[in-house]
Design an enzyme around this catalytic site. Structure first.
Site, PDB file in Angstrom:
ATOM      1  N   ILE A 231       0.863  -1.178   0.000  1.00 17.64           N
ATOM      2  CA  ILE A 231       0.000   0.000   0.000  1.00 17.64           C
ATOM      3  C   ILE A 231       0.903   1.233   0.000  1.00 17.64           C
ATOM      4  O   ILE A 231       1.637   1.470   0.967  1.00 17.64           O
ATOM      5  CB  ILE A 231      -0.926   0.008   1.239  1.00 17.64           C
ATOM      6  CG1 ILE A 231      -1.713  -1.297   1.325  1.00 17.64           C
ATOM      7  CG2 ILE A 231      -1.859   1.222   1.192  1.00 17.64           C
ATOM      8  CD1 ILE A 231      -2.356  -1.535   2.692  1.00 17.64           C
ATOM      9  N   TYR A 232       0.865   2.013  -1.088  1.00 17.49           N
ATOM     10  CA  TYR A 232       1.720   3.189  -1.230  1.00 17.49           C
ATOM     11  C   TYR A 232       0.971   4.462  -0.833  1.00 17.49           C
ATOM     12  O   TYR A 232      -0.236   4.567  -1.034  1.00 17.49           O
ATOM     13  CB  TYR A 232       2.230   3.311  -2.666  1.00 17.49           C
ATOM     14  CG  TYR A 232       3.314   2.308  -2.967  1.00 17.49           C
ATOM     15  CD1 TYR A 232       4.649   2.619  -2.751  1.00 17.49           C
ATOM     16  CD2 TYR A 232       3.000   1.044  -3.438  1.00 17.49           C
ATOM     17  CE1 TYR A 232       5.653   1.693  -3.005  1.00 17.49           C
ATOM     18  CE2 TYR A 232       3.992   0.114  -3.700  1.00 17.49           C
ATOM     19  CZ  TYR A 232       5.314   0.449  -3.479  1.00 17.49           C
ATOM     20  OH  TYR A 232       6.297  -0.470  -3.726  1.00 17.49           O
ATOM     21  N   PHE A 233       1.734   5.419  -0.315  1.00 18.91           N
ATOM     22  CA  PHE A 233       1.170   6.655   0.202  1.00 18.91           C
ATOM     23  C   PHE A 233       1.791   7.872  -0.461  1.00 18.91           C
ATOM     24  O   PHE A 233       2.974   7.865  -0.811  1.00 18.91           O
ATOM     25  CB  PHE A 233       1.415   6.752   1.720  1.00 18.91           C
ATOM     26  CG  PHE A 233       0.710   5.687   2.491  1.00 18.91           C
ATOM     27  CD1 PHE A 233      -0.573   5.907   2.979  1.00 18.91           C
ATOM     28  CD2 PHE A 233       1.310   4.458   2.701  1.00 18.91           C
ATOM     29  CE1 PHE A 233      -1.236   4.908   3.675  1.00 18.91           C
ATOM     30  CE2 PHE A 233       0.650   3.455   3.395  1.00 18.91           C
ATOM     31  CZ  PHE A 233      -0.628   3.684   3.884  1.00 18.91           C
TER      32      PHE A 233
ATOM     33  N   ILE B 215      -2.375   5.897  -2.326  1.00 19.16           N
ATOM     34  CA  ILE B 215      -2.500   6.206  -3.747  1.00 19.16           C
ATOM     35  C   ILE B 215      -2.719   4.965  -4.599  1.00 19.16           C
ATOM     36  O   ILE B 215      -3.415   5.028  -5.594  1.00 19.16           O
ATOM     37  CB  ILE B 215      -1.303   7.014  -4.284  1.00 19.16           C
ATOM     38  CG1 ILE B 215       0.029   6.355  -3.941  1.00 19.16           C
ATOM     39  CG2 ILE B 215      -1.334   8.425  -3.792  1.00 19.16           C
ATOM     40  CD1 ILE B 215       1.205   6.974  -4.652  1.00 19.16           C
ATOM     41  N   LEU B 216      -2.147   3.834  -4.210  1.00 18.75           N
ATOM     42  CA  LEU B 216      -2.307   2.620  -5.004  1.00 18.75           C
ATOM     43  C   LEU B 216      -1.811   1.429  -4.199  1.00 18.75           C
ATOM     44  O   LEU B 216      -0.894   1.565  -3.396  1.00 18.75           O
ATOM     45  CB  LEU B 216      -1.492   2.734  -6.308  1.00 18.75           C
ATOM     46  CG  LEU B 216      -1.760   1.705  -7.390  1.00 18.75           C
ATOM     47  CD1 LEU B 216      -3.154   1.906  -8.002  1.00 18.75           C
ATOM     48  CD2 LEU B 216      -0.726   1.817  -8.492  1.00 18.75           C
TER      49      LEU B 216
END
Length: 183
Positions: free
Chosen positions: A33-35, A103-104
């Protein structure tokens, strides 16, 4: 520590060569999980912040990872700080409260292989992107990076890698999403 990482596009033949030549360690399922940062654009600073949820052999592990900018023009080598976390939901809430936004999420299946002490190769099947192979080693300093990158690149070339990739899976997926929305 600095993570030396080289990645290439792979196919079934490359996967077979890795399986034949190196010692299988384990199969993992990753959810990354990217931020985005509330005050700066990680895509411009070449940084990343993620929570990785890793499942293997009935186990569960999670890590908060910061990746600094790439430090050379060939590999994906960069400073990496990784912290083990127990309560993913609490960290998600904490990051959101601090202004970070998801973000994704990148999902992949990874087979990990032992090459030699300190060096591993992974076979990655990334949802939405396909097959890749990565070779990794930790280094103490940038001098070691300069020495090891050509050697690790030769190992990948010997497996049949012809197209190397410096972009992260996140970057590749974002490009793919952006190009499909432009059509």
């Amino acid at each position: 520590m600095i993570e030396i990482e080289l990645k290439g596009h792979a196919d079934d033949k490359v996967f077979e060569r890795v399986r034949e030549n190196f010692t299988f360690m384990r199969k993992e399922v990753h959810e990354d999980i990217y931020f985005s940062h509330p005050c700066r654009d990680f895509s411009e600073t070449d940084e990343a912040l993620r929570i990785r949820i890793k499942r293997f052999n009935g186990h569960f592990e999670a890590f908060l990872t910061y990746k600094g900018p790439k430090i050379d023009s060939i590999s994906k080598s960069r400073k990496e700080i990784e912290v083990s976390i127990e309560d993913v939901d609490a960290y998600l809430e904490l990051l959101n409260l601090l202004g970070f936004r998801e973000i994704l999420t990148v999902k992949k299946t990874r087979e990990k292989y032992y090459v030699e002490k300190g060096v591993t190769i992974t076979l990655d099947e990334v949802e939405g992107l396909g097959k890749f192979v990565e070779i990794e080693k930790l280094a103490k300093d940038e001098e070691e990076v300069q020495k090891e990158v050509p050697r690790l690149m030769e190992i990948l070339k010997s497996l049949g890698i012809k197209k190397f990739e410096r972009k992260s899976y996140l970057e590749l997926l974002m490009e793919k999403l952006n190009s499909s929305t432009e059509l």
